[in-house]
Design a protein around this motif. Structure first.
Motif, PDB file in Angstrom:
ATOM      1  N   ALA A  89       0.833  -1.206   0.000  1.00  0.00           N
ATOM      2  CA  ALA A  89       0.000   0.000   0.000  1.00  0.00           C
ATOM      3  C   ALA A  89       0.868   1.257   0.000  1.00  0.00           C
ATOM      4  CB  ALA A  89      -0.926  -0.004   1.207  1.00  0.00           C
ATOM      5  N   GLY A  90       1.969   1.233   0.748  1.00  0.00           N
ATOM      6  CA  GLY A  90       2.877   2.374   0.781  1.00  0.00           C
ATOM      7  C   GLY A  90       3.538   2.620  -0.561  1.00  0.00           C
ATOM      8  N   ARG A  91       3.953   1.551  -1.230  1.00  0.00           N
ATOM      9  CA  ARG A  91       4.576   1.708  -2.558  1.00  0.00           C
ATOM     10  C   ARG A  91       3.566   2.268  -3.557  1.00  0.00           C
ATOM     11  NH1 ARG A  91       7.209  -3.126  -0.761  1.00  0.00           N
ATOM     12  NH2 ARG A  91       5.583  -4.464  -1.663  1.00  0.00           N
ATOM     13  N   HIS A  92       2.342   1.755  -3.499  1.00  0.00           N
ATOM     14  CA  HIS A  92       1.306   2.249  -4.412  1.00  0.00           C
ATOM     15  C   HIS A  92       0.986   3.717  -4.129  1.00  0.00           C
ATOM     16  CE1 HIS A  92      -2.207   2.112  -7.022  1.00  0.00           C
ATOM     17  NE2 HIS A  92      -2.923   2.655  -6.042  1.00  0.00           N
ATOM     18  N   ALA A  93       0.861   4.052  -2.850  1.00  0.00           N
ATOM     19  CA  ALA A  93       0.551   5.439  -2.482  1.00  0.00           C
ATOM     20  C   ALA A  93       1.641   6.383  -2.959  1.00  0.00           C
ATOM     21  CB  ALA A  93       0.368   5.544  -0.966  1.00  0.00           C
ATOM     22  N   LEU A  94       2.892   5.976  -2.821  1.00  0.00           N
ATOM     23  CA  LEU A  94       3.993   6.836  -3.262  1.00  0.00           C
ATOM     24  C   LEU A  94       3.910   7.076  -4.763  1.00  0.00           C
ATOM     25  CD1 LEU A  94       6.569   8.344  -2.451  1.00  0.00           C
ATOM     26  CD2 LEU A  94       7.838   6.232  -2.917  1.00  0.00           C
ATOM     27  N   ARG A  95       3.629   6.023  -5.544  1.00  0.00           N
ATOM     28  CA  ARG A  95       3.505   6.200  -6.995  1.00  0.00           C
ATOM     29  C   ARG A  95       2.391   7.184  -7.344  1.00  0.00           C
ATOM     30  NH1 ARG A  95       4.298   0.494  -6.948  1.00  0.00           N
ATOM     31  NH2 ARG A  95       2.050   0.134  -7.127  1.00  0.00           N
ATOM     32  N   VAL A  96       1.237   7.011  -6.714  1.00  0.00           N
ATOM     33  CA  VAL A  96       0.090   7.870  -7.010  1.00  0.00           C
ATOM     34  C   VAL A  96       0.384   9.319  -6.633  1.00  0.00           C
ATOM     35  CG1 VAL A  96      -2.308   8.357  -6.374  1.00  0.00           C
ATOM     36  CG2 VAL A  96      -1.598   6.008  -6.833  1.00  0.00           C
ATOM     37  N   LEU A  97       0.949   9.516  -5.448  1.00  0.00           N
ATOM     38  CA  LEU A  97       1.212  10.873  -4.975  1.00  0.00           C
ATOM     39  C   LEU A  97       2.262  11.572  -5.822  1.00  0.00           C
ATOM     40  CD1 LEU A  97       1.155  10.151  -1.135  1.00  0.00           C
ATOM     41  CD2 LEU A  97      -0.545  11.453  -2.416  1.00  0.00           C
TER      42      LEU A  97
END
Length: 306
Positions: free
Chosen positions: A24-32
């Motif tokens: 979830a953290g990796r995905h959030a970083l990509r989106v942000l």
């Protein structure tokens, strides 16, 4: 839009939700970074208990801090941010990846990851209250007795049943009511003046309305009114305790004769023996409890639909 003003620090608990926090953290970083720019977002991971406090305290210089995980990491990050002078304190945003997610739920943050990220990108800053008990800050709830035992017992049931949210708290609640429906005598002073003496099986001191995966224990509580909402239940036997516990999911407990409500900006509590105690799901041990309100101490990113 606040996330576009200045730099954002993403604090990730990779162990959240049985290890789902890492992806979830990796995905959030990509989106942000796609939305705000590669250099607009930094990320750090927690690796052990209390890391969130240290990371939050070192976040001066950022405009925003996003905490990704459950209520525990949010609790830690809040305690870190409160160490920064208020004028320099970053705004807090919440991306819920936990078992209860009560703080995010009370802020009307979506529970699904992508929806929560979209909500953070368009969120508005609001001044939000923070509580403090014996020098430790809490953002949502401080509870004693049965309900604290339920919250603390979720660790065992999460590992045993691999469940989360309301079912997790229901499983822990059944266990606590069958095995630990204990009565505690209390002495409570409200706002330094009004004194209440009585008995309770549970007591919650709330900033927001919910805990335990969405149980609306203090449905009238507001995050920004500078007042704690207090709910306590007088001694009750098992069948009735189960009924009251279940009815609190939708705030149907409020008119029960065993349920009592108070409000105050400061509270001192003492018990005849130590009850289970939790703050935002984290254990707390003490012989007495001095509880104070810090009105509008945090700027919090709240979805615009809230």
């Amino acid at each position: 839009m606040p996330l576009q003003d200045g730099k954002t620090l993403l604090i990730v608990n990779p162990a959240a939700k049985r290890g789902h926090g890492a992806e979830a953290g990796r995905h959030a970083l990509r989106v942000l970074r796609e939305a705000l720019g590669v250099h607009a977002v930094d990320v750090v991971n927690t690796s052990k208990p209390k890391d969130g406090i240290e990371l939050g305290a070192s976040a001066a210089g950022y405009q925003n801090v996003l905490a990704l995980g459950g209520d525990g990491v949010i609790h830690e990050v809040v305690n870190g941010l409160m160490q920064i002078p208020q004028a320099d304190r970053p705004a807090l945003g919440v991306i819920p990846v936990g078992s209860g997610n009560d703080y995010a739920r009370s802020l009307n943050t979506p529970m699904k990851l992508d929806a929560a990220l979209r909500a953070m990108l368009t969120a508005e800053e609001r001044p939000i209250d923070v509580g403090c008990c014996n020098g430790e800050y809490f953002d949502e709830t401080l509870s004693f007795g049965l309900d604290a035992g339920v919250a603390l017992g979720t660790v065992k049931w999460r590992q045993r049943l691999h469940i989360s949210g309301a079912p997790l708290y229901l499983a822990s609640g059944v266990d606590q009511m069958v095995n630990h429906l204990d009565t505690f005598e209390f002495h409570m002073t409200l706002d330094g003046e009004r004194v209440l003496d009585g008995q309770m099986v549970m007591m919650a001191v709330q900033i927001g309305p919910t805990y335990g995966g969405g149980f609306r224990v203090c449905p009238g509580a507001a995050f920004d009114d500078g007042i704690f909402d207090i709910c306590y239940a007088t001694p009750v036997k098992l069948p009735r305790a189960a009924l009251l516990f279940l009815s609190a999911k939708n705030a149907n407990h409020v008119d029960a004769p065993e349920i009592h409500f108070e409000c105050a900006a400061s509270i001192r509590l003492e018990f005849d023996k130590r009850p289970p105690v939790q703050m935002d799901g984290e254990p707390h041990v003490a012989d007495s409890y001095d509880i104070t309100m810090h009105k509008h101490a945090l700027r919090v990113l709240v979805p615009t639909s809230a």
